[in-house]
Motif scaffolding. Structure first.
Motif, short mmCIF file in Angstrom:
data_model
loop_
_atom_site.label_atom_id
_atom_site.label_comp_id
_atom_site.label_asym_id
_atom_site.label_seq_id
_atom_site.Cartn_x
_atom_site.Cartn_y
_atom_site.Cartn_z
N GLN A 345 18.59 79.45 -81.90
CA GLN A 345 17.70 80.31 -81.12
C GLN A 345 18.50 81.26 -80.23
O GLN A 345 18.18 82.45 -80.13
CB GLN A 345 16.78 79.43 -80.26
CG GLN A 345 15.77 80.23 -79.44
CD GLN A 345 14.91 79.31 -78.58
OE1 GLN A 345 15.11 78.10 -78.54
NE2 GLN A 345 13.94 79.89 -77.90
N GLN A 346 19.55 80.73 -79.61
CA GLN A 346 20.38 81.58 -78.76
C GLN A 346 21.08 82.66 -79.58
O GLN A 346 21.19 83.82 -79.14
CB GLN A 346 21.42 80.71 -78.04
CG GLN A 346 20.84 79.77 -77.01
CD GLN A 346 21.90 78.84 -76.43
OE1 GLN A 346 23.01 78.73 -76.96
NE2 GLN A 346 21.55 78.16 -75.35
N ALA A 348 20.05 83.99 -82.40
CA ALA A 348 19.05 84.98 -82.81
C ALA A 348 18.72 85.92 -81.66
O ALA A 348 18.60 87.14 -81.84
CB ALA A 348 17.79 84.27 -83.30
N GLN A 349 18.60 85.37 -80.46
CA GLN A 349 18.30 86.19 -79.28
C GLN A 349 19.46 87.15 -78.99
O GLN A 349 19.24 88.32 -78.67
CB GLN A 349 18.04 85.30 -78.08
CG GLN A 349 17.68 86.07 -76.81
CD GLN A 349 17.40 85.13 -75.65
OE1 GLN A 349 17.32 83.92 -75.81
NE2 GLN A 349 17.26 85.70 -74.47
N TRP A 350 20.70 86.64 -79.14
CA TRP A 350 21.86 87.48 -78.89
C TRP A 350 21.90 88.63 -79.89
O TRP A 350 22.17 89.78 -79.51
CB TRP A 350 23.14 86.64 -79.00
CG TRP A 350 24.38 87.46 -78.83
CD1 TRP A 350 24.98 87.84 -77.66
CD2 TRP A 350 25.17 88.05 -79.88
NE1 TRP A 350 26.09 88.60 -77.91
CE2 TRP A 350 26.23 88.75 -79.27
CE3 TRP A 350 25.08 88.03 -81.27
CZ2 TRP A 350 27.19 89.43 -80.00
CZ3 TRP A 350 26.04 88.71 -81.99
CH2 TRP A 350 27.08 89.40 -81.37
N ARG A 351 21.64 88.34 -81.17
CA ARG A 351 21.67 89.40 -82.19
C ARG A 351 20.61 90.44 -81.90
O ARG A 351 20.85 91.64 -82.06
CB ARG A 351 21.47 88.79 -83.59
CG ARG A 351 22.72 88.12 -84.16
CD ARG A 351 22.56 87.80 -85.63
NE ARG A 351 21.48 86.83 -85.86
CZ ARG A 351 21.68 85.52 -85.90
NH1 ARG A 351 22.91 85.04 -85.74
NH2 ARG A 351 20.67 84.69 -86.13
N GLU A 352 19.43 89.99 -81.51
CA GLU A 352 18.34 90.93 -81.21
C GLU A 352 18.71 91.84 -80.06
O GLU A 352 18.53 93.06 -80.14
CB GLU A 352 17.08 90.13 -80.87
CG GLU A 352 15.86 91.03 -80.58
CD GLU A 352 14.63 90.21 -80.26
OE1 GLU A 352 13.67 90.81 -79.72
OE2 GLU A 352 14.61 88.99 -80.52
N GLU A 353 19.27 91.27 -79.01
CA GLU A 353 19.65 92.08 -77.86
C GLU A 353 20.83 92.99 -78.17
O GLU A 353 20.88 94.15 -77.71
CB GLU A 353 20.00 91.17 -76.67
CG GLU A 353 18.80 90.40 -76.15
CD GLU A 353 19.18 89.43 -75.05
OE1 GLU A 353 20.39 89.31 -74.77
OE2 GLU A 353 18.27 88.81 -74.46
N SER A 354 21.79 92.49 -78.99
CA SER A 354 22.96 93.31 -79.32
C SER A 354 22.55 94.48 -80.21
O SER A 354 23.03 95.61 -80.02
CB SER A 354 24.01 92.44 -80.03
OG SER A 354 24.46 91.42 -79.18
N ASP A 355 21.71 94.20 -81.18
CA ASP A 355 21.26 95.28 -82.08
C ASP A 355 20.48 96.31 -81.32
O ASP A 355 20.60 97.53 -81.56
CB ASP A 355 20.39 94.69 -83.21
CG ASP A 355 21.19 93.82 -84.16
OD1 ASP A 355 22.43 93.95 -84.15
OD2 ASP A 355 20.58 93.02 -84.90
N HIS A 356 19.69 95.84 -80.37
CA HIS A 356 18.89 96.78 -79.56
C HIS A 356 19.79 97.65 -78.71
O HIS A 356 19.55 98.85 -78.55
CB HIS A 356 17.91 96.00 -78.68
CG HIS A 356 17.09 96.88 -77.79
ND1 HIS A 356 16.07 97.65 -78.28
CD2 HIS A 356 17.14 97.11 -76.45
CE1 HIS A 356 15.51 98.34 -77.28
NE2 HIS A 356 16.15 98.02 -76.16
#
Length: 357
Positions: A345-346, A348-356
């Protein structure tokens, strides 16, 4: 404080009186000169912004190079702290990969610990002592399980300082090693200082080696500025440990000639006069003088060693400077052998924030 202790064994340990061959001493000298050059340069790299921090080891070259020379690096295992650059070099570790910790590229270094028999750099004071004893105990258990005699075991060597000897982990490690007779060598580099606190203010009795008797361990006190004395002492300790007789404490009296780290100012707790009085003979100059006096080395030969050291330092500096940041996703990949839902979960959250971003 004296750093010129005469090699002295306590307990069931005998030192080999045989002197080292001149060729081996010259090989050790070349390593020590390279290590000194690289160590001095690493401080400059920090000042230049190439690396953010470094723990110098000037003055401890003989202790580190000599102790590694006494091991069989095809089977033994080394457990360092954050000040064992000299030991890492002598063990064959790639210096750019080793410096990855100081570059803040990879915690513990990028080298392969299994290939080099040299674990990642340990910054938890005395923490690796428990790892070293555990690994060595595993060698005993393997021999018992396989029905082999415990008379030629691989050995672990743990580096620690006089300051680390005051940590509880050392008591637990030495006690366990004494009870189970693990093939472990506790190699204490007593460099006179636990950061800003002198040995006499934090080691009761002034000697770590003397504590070995309390755990049933033989010990050796040795002049850590004499590379030959270090090799002989550690070879005797390793032979004892391999034989199934158990662990040994080796205390090498040396001196930390520089700061505790590049963020330390040793002028706040000692003077240059203190250093000149207490440091004892320079381990490199001492060996150079001996080899030249014996006719085994010329000044031209020494200069050749220094030129090779300078060239090696330049190659290492370029490799360290070229190291870029590691992929951020790696912080989630090497936490557990098998990942967990929370870690996924962490990530996935990191990838989402990094991609954003």
């Amino acid at each position: 404080m004296s750093v010129t202790a005469t090699p002295e064994a306590h307990g069931a340990l005998e030192l080999d009186p045989q002197r080292l061959p001149a060729d081996e001493l010259k090989r050790l000298l070349a390593q020590m000169i390279t290590v000194r050059h690289l160590d001095t340069s690493a401080i400059a790299w920090q000042r230049q912004g190439i690396i953010p921090g470094y723990a110098p080891m000037q003055g401890q070259e003989a202790a580190q190079v000599g102790s590694i020379a006494a091991l069989d690096m095809s089977r033994d295992f080394v457990f360092p702290t954050y000040r064992e650059m000299g030991a890492a070099y002598a063990a064959g570790v790639d210096m750019a990969e080793y410096m990855a910790t100081h570059k803040a590229t990879w915690n513990g270094g990028l080298h392969d610990p299994v290939k080099h028999r040299f674990t990642p750099i340990q910054t938890v004071i005395a923490g690796s002592a428990l790892h070293a004893v555990g690994w060595a105990h595993g060698q005993r258990l393997d021999a018992i399980r396989e029905g082999r005699e415990q008379t030629d075991l691989p050995a672990s060597l743990i580096y620690l300082g006089d300051g680390a000897s005051s940590q509880g982990d050392i008591h637990e490690a030495m006690n366990f090693a004494g009870v189970f007779k693990t093939p472990t060598v506790f190699f204490v580099q007593n460099n006179g200082w636990a950061i800003s606190v002198p040995t006499e203010r934090q080691v009761a009795g002034g000697s770590v080696a003397a504590r070995g008797a309390g755990y049933g361990l033989p010990s050796v006190a040795v002049d850590g500025n004499d590379v030959e004395a270090v090799v002989r002492a550690v070879r005797a300790a390793v032979a004892h440990a391999r034989s199934g007789a158990g662990a040994v404490v080796v205390e090498a009296f040396t001196y930390r000639r520089g700061p505790h780290s590049t963020s330390d100012d040793p002028g706040r707790y000692r003077t240059l006069e203190d250093e000149r009085r207490d440091a004892g003979p320079d381990p490199i100059e001492r060996l150079v003088e001996r080899l030249v006096a014996d006719g085994e080395l010329t000044e031209a030969g020494v200069e050749e060693f220094r030129a090779e050291a300078a060239a090696f330092e330049e190659r290492t500096r370029e490799a360290v400077a070229a190291q870029g940041p590691r992929p951020g996703a790696e912080m989630f990949e090497y936490v557990y052998q098998e990942t967990t839902p929370v870690l996924q979960q962490q990530a996935a959250q990191w990838r989402e924030e990094s991609d954003h971003a």
